[in-house]
Design a protein around this motif. Sequence first.
Motif, PDB file in Angstrom:
ATOM      1  N   SER A 430     -10.600  15.381 -12.114  1.00 49.42           N
ATOM      2  CA  SER A 430     -11.767  14.902 -12.852  1.00 49.42           C
ATOM      3  C   SER A 430     -11.404  13.843 -13.893  1.00 49.42           C
ATOM      4  N   ASN A 431     -10.159  13.383 -13.856  1.00 50.74           N
ATOM      5  CA  ASN A 431      -9.692  12.350 -14.799  1.00 50.74           C
ATOM      6  C   ASN A 431      -9.926  12.746 -16.269  1.00 50.74           C
ATOM      7  N   ILE A 432      -9.759  14.009 -16.568  1.00 52.79           N
ATOM      8  CA  ILE A 432      -9.926  14.469 -17.954  1.00 52.79           C
ATOM      9  C   ILE A 432      -8.614  14.234 -18.711  1.00 52.79           C
ATOM     10  N   PRO A 433      -8.649  13.499 -19.809  1.00 52.12           N
ATOM     11  CA  PRO A 433      -7.417  13.276 -20.601  1.00 52.12           C
ATOM     12  C   PRO A 433      -7.097  14.520 -21.437  1.00 52.12           C
ATOM     13  N   LEU A 434      -6.575  15.523 -20.741  1.00 56.93           N
ATOM     14  CA  LEU A 434      -6.368  16.815 -21.404  1.00 56.93           C
ATOM     15  C   LEU A 434      -5.411  16.718 -22.593  1.00 56.93           C
ATOM     16  N   VAL A 435      -4.331  15.955 -22.447  1.00 57.11           N
ATOM     17  CA  VAL A 435      -3.356  15.843 -23.533  1.00 57.11           C
ATOM     18  C   VAL A 435      -4.002  15.240 -24.779  1.00 57.11           C
ATOM     19  N   HIS A 436      -4.921  14.293 -24.551  1.00 54.85           N
ATOM     20  CA  HIS A 436      -5.631  13.691 -25.685  1.00 54.85           C
ATOM     21  C   HIS A 436      -6.410  14.753 -26.461  1.00 54.85           C
ATOM     22  N   TYR A 437      -7.085  15.634 -25.747  1.00 51.75           N
ATOM     23  CA  TYR A 437      -7.829  16.704 -26.413  1.00 51.75           C
ATOM     24  C   TYR A 437      -6.887  17.636 -27.176  1.00 51.75           C
ATOM     25  N   TYR A 438      -5.739  17.936 -26.548  1.00 52.38           N
ATOM     26  CA  TYR A 438      -4.807  18.858 -27.183  1.00 52.38           C
ATOM     27  C   TYR A 438      -4.209  18.239 -28.456  1.00 52.38           C
ATOM     28  N   ARG A 439      -3.856  16.965 -28.389  1.00 52.34           N
ATOM     29  CA  ARG A 439      -3.296  16.301 -29.573  1.00 52.34           C
ATOM     30  C   ARG A 439      -4.310  16.276 -30.709  1.00 52.34           C
ATOM     31  N   GLN A 440      -5.544  15.937 -30.372  1.00 55.28           N
ATOM     32  CA  GLN A 440      -6.583  15.893 -31.399  1.00 55.28           C
ATOM     33  C   GLN A 440      -6.825  17.277 -31.985  1.00 55.28           C
ATOM     34  N   SER A 441      -6.831  18.292 -31.135  1.00 59.65           N
ATOM     35  CA  SER A 441      -7.059  19.658 -31.623  1.00 59.65           C
ATOM     36  C   SER A 441      -5.902  20.128 -32.498  1.00 59.65           C
ATOM     37  N   LYS A 442      -4.675  19.751 -32.131  1.00 58.71           N
ATOM     38  CA  LYS A 442      -3.529  20.112 -32.977  1.00 58.71           C
ATOM     39  C   LYS A 442      -3.664  19.491 -34.362  1.00 58.71           C
ATOM     40  N   ALA A 443      -4.094  18.226 -34.398  1.00 61.89           N
ATOM     41  CA  ALA A 443      -4.294  17.569 -35.695  1.00 61.89           C
ATOM     42  C   ALA A 443      -5.383  18.272 -36.502  1.00 61.89           C
ATOM     43  N   ASP A 444      -6.469  18.665 -35.808  1.00 63.21           N
ATOM     44  CA  ASP A 444      -7.560  19.360 -36.506  1.00 63.21           C
ATOM     45  C   ASP A 444      -7.092  20.709 -37.047  1.00 63.21           C
ATOM     46  N   VAL A 445      -6.299  21.412 -36.248  1.00 63.30           N
ATOM     47  CA  VAL A 445      -5.790  22.711 -36.704  1.00 63.30           C
ATOM     48  C   VAL A 445      -4.882  22.531 -37.922  1.00 63.30           C
ATOM     49  N   ARG A 446      -4.039  21.506 -37.881  1.00 64.17           N
ATOM     50  CA  ARG A 446      -3.149  21.259 -39.029  1.00 64.17           C
ATOM     51  C   ARG A 446      -3.962  20.934 -40.285  1.00 64.17           C
ATOM     52  N   ILE A 447      -4.986  20.084 -40.101  1.00 62.48           N
ATOM     53  CA  ILE A 447      -5.838  19.745 -41.246  1.00 62.48           C
ATOM     54  C   ILE A 447      -6.535  20.997 -41.772  1.00 62.48           C
ATOM     55  N   ASN A 448      -7.033  21.815 -40.825  1.00 68.54           N
ATOM     56  CA  ASN A 448      -7.710  23.047 -41.226  1.00 68.54           C
ATOM     57  C   ASN A 448      -6.757  23.994 -41.954  1.00 68.54           C
ATOM     58  N   GLU A 449      -5.520  24.064 -41.462  1.00 69.51           N
ATOM     59  CA  GLU A 449      -4.525  24.913 -42.114  1.00 69.51           C
ATOM     60  C   GLU A 449      -4.208  24.402 -43.515  1.00 69.51           C
ATOM     61  N   GLU A 450      -4.108  23.082 -43.644  1.00 66.16           N
ATOM     62  CA  GLU A 450      -3.849  22.519 -44.969  1.00 66.16           C
ATOM     63  C   GLU A 450      -4.993  22.831 -45.922  1.00 66.16           C
ATOM     64  N   GLN A 451      -6.229  22.665 -45.415  1.00 63.17           N
ATOM     65  CA  GLN A 451      -7.379  22.979 -46.254  1.00 63.17           C
ATOM     66  C   GLN A 451      -7.416  24.468 -46.602  1.00 63.17           C
ATOM     67  N   LYS A 452      -7.053  25.288 -45.623  1.00 63.09           N
ATOM     68  CA  LYS A 452      -7.032  26.723 -45.876  1.00 63.09           C
ATOM     69  C   LYS A 452      -5.973  27.073 -46.914  1.00 63.09           C
ATOM     70  N   GLN A 453      -4.816  26.419 -46.810  1.00 68.10           N
ATOM     71  CA  GLN A 453      -3.768  26.660 -47.797  1.00 68.10           C
ATOM     72  C   GLN A 453      -4.223  26.231 -49.190  1.00 68.10           C
ATOM     73  N   LYS A 454      -4.894  25.060 -49.233  1.00 69.12           N
ATOM     74  CA  LYS A 454      -5.414  24.610 -50.526  1.00 69.12           C
ATOM     75  C   LYS A 454      -6.455  25.593 -51.046  1.00 69.12           C
ATOM     76  N   SER A 455      -7.321  26.053 -50.121  1.00 71.42           N
ATOM     77  CA  SER A 455      -8.337  27.023 -50.523  1.00 71.42           C
ATOM     78  C   SER A 455      -7.697  28.321 -51.004  1.00 71.42           C
ATOM     79  N   ASP A 456      -6.661  28.766 -50.283  1.00 68.66           N
ATOM     80  CA  ASP A 456      -5.968  29.990 -50.692  1.00 68.66           C
ATOM     81  C   ASP A 456      -5.310  29.811 -52.057  1.00 68.66           C
ATOM     82  N   LYS A 457      -4.729  28.632 -52.260  1.00 65.07           N
ATOM     83  CA  LYS A 457      -4.115  28.374 -53.561  1.00 65.07           C
ATOM     84  C   LYS A 457      -5.164  28.353 -54.664  1.00 65.07           C
ATOM     85  N   SER A 458      -6.308  27.692 -54.340  1.00 66.04           N
ATOM     86  CA  SER A 458      -7.387  27.663 -55.326  1.00 66.04           C
ATOM     87  C   SER A 458      -7.900  29.075 -55.606  1.00 66.04           C
ATOM     88  N   LYS A 459      -8.051  29.854 -54.526  1.00 67.28           N
ATOM     89  CA  LYS A 459      -8.506  31.230 -54.703  1.00 67.28           C
ATOM     90  C   LYS A 459      -7.496  32.034 -55.504  1.00 67.28           C
TER      91      LYS A 459
END
Length: 712
Positions: A430-459
């Motif tokens: 189906s010509n789905i660029p699966l690796v592209h989705y995975y790379r983007q999701s990894k970046a989103d997870v890292r950003i979310n983890e950073e925000q969560k860490q900041k939130s945890d620190k703030s909490k």
Amino acid sequence: MNSIIERIKQHRLWDFPGGVFPREEKRLSNQFEISEVSLPSVFYIPLKQHIGVEGGLQVAVGDKVLKGQPLTHSSNPFAVPVHAPTSGEITAIKEHVSAQPSGQPELTIELTPDGLEKWTDLSPVQQYKELPKAEVVEKICQAGISGMGGAGFPTHIKLSTEKKVKYLIINGVECEPYITSDDRLMREHSWQIRQGIDVLVHLLEPECVFIAIENNKPEAIQAMQVACQEEEKYIICEVPTKYPAGGEKQLIQVLTGQEIPKGKLPVDLGIMMQNVGTCFAVADAIFAGKPLVQRVVTLTGRALEQPKNVWALLGTPVEHLLNEAGYSPKKQKQQRIVMGGPMMGFTIASPLVPVVKITNCLLAPTEKEMPTPGQEMACIRCGACADACPAGLLPQQLYWHAKAGELDKLQEFNLFDCIECGACAFVCPSNIPLVHYYRQSKADVRINEEQKQKSDKSKARFNARKDRLEREKEERELKRQQSAQAREKLVETEKQKQAEIVASASEAKVEAQIAAKAEDKNSKVAAAIARAKAKREAAQNDSTSETPAKVEEAPADTPNAEEDDKKAKIAAAIARAKAKREAAQNDSTSETPAKVEEAPADTANAEENDKKAKIAAAIARAKAKREAAQAQIQEPAQAQIQEPVQQEVQSEPSSSPSSETLLTLPASPQQDEDPEEARRKRVEAAIAKAKARKAERENEQAKSDKPNSGEQ
């Protein structure tokens, strides 16, 4: 361990799941030796070219630098320095397009070469075994070496492990279908790679070294066998051609049959892996003293006139290298340059993207060679991606969760175990660029983890503040309670003191009543003394104004009236005696001696002696009564009455010898009395003297009146 070595020597290796077999195009570039290229007009040197953090700047715009001179310094364990690829001048330090799929700008040093290629001072180490291992590792770090197989992990971090290493694996598989940089490096510089392996063995002390080379590189296998033939524990391993056999986890599984558990690193199983390019750079740093300023880059693709491998200086723009290989954009439907291989590479955002430490290939494919990906279609759930995944994941499920943005689900399906090899996208109908989705999701997870860490620190900070406020409140409440208890204790103490005072006051009251009775008695005495004092003062006033008759007006109702009467009589007798003496003296001075002679001398003396005796007796009786009364008078009362009496005594004239004689008569037999007794006597004498003077005046008045009555 022995069984593993025996299996490898018998070419009986293990396999990993999945994998694909793309069409190889290695012969486009591996037929020619590694060549040099000319200097570009400008170098773009990113401060960060590896996994980790960038180093600290050591140069400024306008600085002249030499080849190999450090441009940054390692300010963090995960920071490795970058060096000047040639001599020249720093013309700018600014943001520039990066060698990443996103092309996001990064801080970059622009270096304009001077064409002299003048090296900085180098410090090679020939006898590295005589140095402490930490010093050798530090030299590798200062040379700016990081993993050159694609990941770019700092090499000195790997070499600093304290865990026991059983197997050291040198990765020369190079499984991408177009890349031949490691192949040519092993063919031409096998001895220097062997020197780098020796340094790593010295630092890690492994039990065995596996040099893994894919079996489609016979020349490289032969070259490494010759270079390592003197070392028995250096074993050349021919790995079957299968993509991605060069992945770290996949190669470990092929050689040892062991799988790396989730959350673990190869070193936790006693395994360490290094790339052949990294070994070459380590040898260059130790034995030649050269930092990492260049690497082998494969220039390939049918859009190039002369595909080959070149020594590319780090920071060289991609455009310059493509021109060296005769790039023809006309052969492409649209201009497309892939950094890396066709499986794991990415299309660069600009031809000015620089070569960095992890750049191993530049691919310029034609449309026929690598068709432009068609339009993405819906997933048909064929399962081909799951069959091809070498990590044993479920790419289809990851795709659905990535598309829906369900980050928690992605982590549940082990998104970060994906090595982004591209095998799933390679087989997707189906010509789905699966690796592209995975790379983007990894970046989103890292950003979310950073925000969560900041939130945890703030909490955590909020909770810490809340706890602190609660603690301060409790401390204030405790202090308040302590203060209240202290006040209550103080009040209780005061009550006890008051009770003690009341008790002592009641005792004192009884004593006061007893003392009051005594004081009442003394007060009566003091009142009598005061009346006597007033009487004396009146008498003194009468004496000065020649009105002695007022002395008789003193009240007789005092307790000492009887005594005063006796004193008055005595004073009258003294006055009469004194009057007679004065009359006798007056008669003698007025030439009337006949009257004196009429009275016989012995009769006069007898009468006078009789009067003196009566006076002495009267004084003694008065003295006894006064002593009895004065015994009850307190000392302060005595002092109050003595002072005016003494003044009266001092003010009394001494013109009457007879009265002085009479006053001193009672004191003659008591010369040994104490001073207090003597003072009382003087007071008595002063009183008697005053009364005598009064009587004397009365007698004088009577005498002056008598002749007048005779004449009549």
